[in-house]
Design an enzyme around this catalytic site. Structure first.
Site, PDB file in Angstrom:
ATOM      1  N   ASP A   6      -8.132  -8.135  13.281  1.00  0.00           N
ATOM      2  CA  ASP A   6      -7.105  -7.116  13.166  1.00  0.00           C
ATOM      3  C   ASP A   6      -7.017  -6.393  14.510  1.00  0.00           C
ATOM      4  OD1 ASP A   6      -6.282  -4.648  10.550  1.00  0.00           O
ATOM      5  OD2 ASP A   6      -5.135  -5.507  12.212  1.00  0.00           O
ATOM      6  N   ASP A  63      -7.074 -10.609   2.863  1.00  0.00           N
ATOM      7  CA  ASP A  63      -8.415 -10.153   3.254  1.00  0.00           C
ATOM      8  C   ASP A  63      -8.696  -8.855   2.513  1.00  0.00           C
ATOM      9  OD1 ASP A  63      -6.835  -8.299   5.329  1.00  0.00           O
ATOM     10  OD2 ASP A  63      -8.928  -7.579   5.179  1.00  0.00           O
TER      11      ASP A  63
HETATM   12  N1  LIG Z   1      -2.948  -3.904  11.616  1.00  0.00           N
HETATM   13  C1  LIG Z   1      -2.843  -3.515  10.334  1.00  0.00           C
HETATM   14  N2  LIG Z   1      -1.663  -3.043   9.885  1.00  0.00           N
HETATM   15  C2  LIG Z   1      -1.496  -2.646   8.591  1.00  0.00           C
HETATM   16  O1  LIG Z   1      -0.381  -2.185   8.226  1.00  0.00           O
HETATM   17  C3  LIG Z   1      -2.628  -2.730   7.694  1.00  0.00           C
HETATM   18  C4  LIG Z   1      -2.513  -2.304   6.367  1.00  0.00           C
HETATM   19  C5  LIG Z   1      -3.651  -2.350   5.553  1.00  0.00           C
HETATM   20  N3  LIG Z   1      -3.829  -1.946   4.277  1.00  0.00           N
HETATM   21  C6  LIG Z   1      -5.126  -2.131   4.024  1.00  0.00           C
HETATM   22  N4  LIG Z   1      -5.676  -1.756   2.846  1.00  0.00           N
HETATM   23  C7  LIG Z   1      -7.111  -1.790   2.661  1.00  0.00           C
HETATM   24  C8  LIG Z   1      -7.368  -1.350   1.246  1.00  0.00           C
HETATM   25  N5  LIG Z   1      -8.799  -1.424   1.011  1.00  0.00           N
HETATM   26  C9  LIG Z   1      -8.991  -1.702  -0.431  1.00  0.00           C
HETATM   27  C10 LIG Z   1     -10.461  -1.754  -0.779  1.00  0.00           C
HETATM   28  C11 LIG Z   1     -11.169  -0.468  -0.365  1.00  0.00           C
HETATM   29  C12 LIG Z   1     -10.933  -0.155   1.107  1.00  0.00           C
HETATM   30  C13 LIG Z   1      -9.449  -0.158   1.436  1.00  0.00           C
HETATM   31  N6  LIG Z   1      -5.822  -2.666   5.049  1.00  0.00           N
HETATM   32  C14 LIG Z   1      -4.892  -2.816   6.062  1.00  0.00           C
HETATM   33  C15 LIG Z   1      -5.000  -3.261   7.380  1.00  0.00           C
HETATM   34  C16 LIG Z   1      -3.862  -3.219   8.196  1.00  0.00           C
HETATM   35  N7  LIG Z   1      -3.941  -3.629   9.502  1.00  0.00           N
END
Ligand SMILES: Nc1nc(=O)c2cc3nc(NCCN4CCCCC4)[nH]c3cc2[nH]1
Length: 382
Positions: A102, A276
């Site tokens: 990422d 992921d």
């Molecule tokens: N470059 C980038 N752009 C995003 O819009 C993005 C959006 C995202 N949305 C998540 N959500 C993670 C949700 N996760 C669920 C389990 C507990 C910890 C948080 N990770 C992300 C990573 C991301 N990385």
């Protein structure tokens, strides 16, 4: 150490082949310098160059073709130049298979302090030691190149939901400008790809503009960002339904940060190829097991005298060869083996789910397999 990385000249070109569809569900293969990725695919998260509590060969044995690493974390510790000096992230962590990284924007907004976003990029203070850093679209790709990741992500700005439309529009348009700069800055060694990231919050018109803008620039794959940020599941599904058809069918689609088994099943059904999430690894460290029949909280006293394994039919030793009573004991006492075994159970379950969905799409039985999986979850663990 593992076999030396394929020399650039021998590396296959980055590519995506679509083998079968069943409704809007897709079965494909992504080809990278470090090997192939069977899609639909789930990427275990290895934020700091390790999938916590597992050996790389255990992760591989669960069926994982690709891992995720994080620019934000690795640029702070141990540093991108240091990893490059050790031969790159594949050699550093002894994972000779594909790695996606990422770009850091999301992690800066969720972890760092004193963040400042400008047209140029983002400046922030490290959550580790307060040191000041800058990430620009160009520096993020330089770091991802130093790490040697096979799939690199553009730097983008993800807004938390709910957000007002002006804010979603501003962040989407900034991310599009950063997408163009990322494409210009990307020196894609053979077998390495660059993915653009669709933004636009929960606004379908903004999402369509973002997708069209990215397709105009042209990327090796397209991610749906800005989701799994607190919105209800039906909002996420609605955004996927509005966005996926606007993306080229011959390129991978990656839903970032998703998710629970239910989220993944719904995402595959709507045409997503890659996922992921920290869920399986984080839950394993907190005593929570994912199984075919739903979640099992091993902290619960009801397991104290249960001699059964979590899943006697599993090909994962951690789910088959130890009793719930023992797992309960390890979790209650905080023993390291508890986190190790349950992380193994969870990563193996997620990979078995993906394998089952890949076969279902290949054989044209996706709808009935999806219904059976949902029935098993509803039955619950007895
Ligand atoms: N470059 C980038 N752009 C995003 O819009 C993005 C959006 C995202 N949305 C998540 N959500 C993670 C949700 N996760 C669920 C389990 C507990 C910890 C948080 N990770 C992300 C990573 C991301 N990385």
């Amino acid at each position: 150490l593992t076999r030396p990385d394929a020399a650039p000249s021998e590396a296959p070109a980055f590519g995506f082949a679509l083998h079968a569809t069943d409704g809007t569900a897709r079965r494909g293969t992504v080809t990278t310098a470090h090997g192939e990725i069977r899609t639909p695919a789930f990427m275990p998260v290895g934020t700091l160059g390790t999938v916590k509590c597992l050996y790389p060969e255990q992760v591989r044995a669960t069926g994982a073709d690709i891992l995720l690493g994080n620019t934000y974390h690795l640029m702070l510790r141990p540093g991108a130049e240091r990893v490059a000096g050790q031969g790159g992230l594949h050699r550093f962590m002894n994972w000779p298979h594909p790695i996606l990284t990422d770009s850091g924007g999301f992690q800066v907004m969720s972890l760092a302090k004193l963040r400042k976003i400008t047209e140029k990029g983002v400046t922030f203070q490290s959550h580790v030691d307060g040191s000041r850093h800058e990430l620009t679209p160009e520096r993020s790709l330089e770091i991802q190149g130093l790490l040697g990741s096979d799939i690199q992500m553009q730097l983008d700005e993800c807004v938390a939901l709910p957000a007002d439309r002006r804010e979603m529009e501003r962040a989407m348009e900034l991310s599009l400008r950063w997408a163009a700069r990322s494409k210009a800055a990307f020196f894609g060694r053979r077998g390495h790809g660059l993915f653009g990231i669709v933004q636009g919050g929960d606004d379908e018109e903004l999402r369509a503009r973002s997708a069209a803008g990215l397709v105009e620039i042209g990327f090796d794959g397209y991610a749906l960002g800005g989701l799994a940020v607190g919105e209800p599941q039906e909002v996420m599904f609605r955004v996927i339904e509005a966005t996926a058809p606007a993306l080229p069918a011959d390129r991978p689609r990656y839903l970032m940060g998703v998710g629970t088994p239910q989220d993944i099943l719904g995402g595959v059904a709507r045409g997503i190829d890659m996922f992921d999430c920290v869920m399986p690894t984080r839950a394993g460290r907190h005593g929570l097991a994912y199984t075919r029949y739903g979640k099992v909280n091993l902290r619960n006293a009801r397991h104290a005298d249960d001699p059964r394994p979590l899943d006697a039919a599993s090909d994962c030793p951690a789910a088959r060869d130890w009793s719930r009573a023992y797992l309960h004991h390890l979790v209650r006492t905080g023993e390291a083996l508890g986190a190790m075994l349950l992380t193994h159970v969870n990563v193996a379950y997620y990979q078995s789910l993906m394998a089952e969905l890949r076969v279902a799409i290949e054989t044209g039985r996706f709808a009935e397999v999806k219904a059976q999986i949902e029935a098993d979850w509803a039955r619950g663990d007895i």
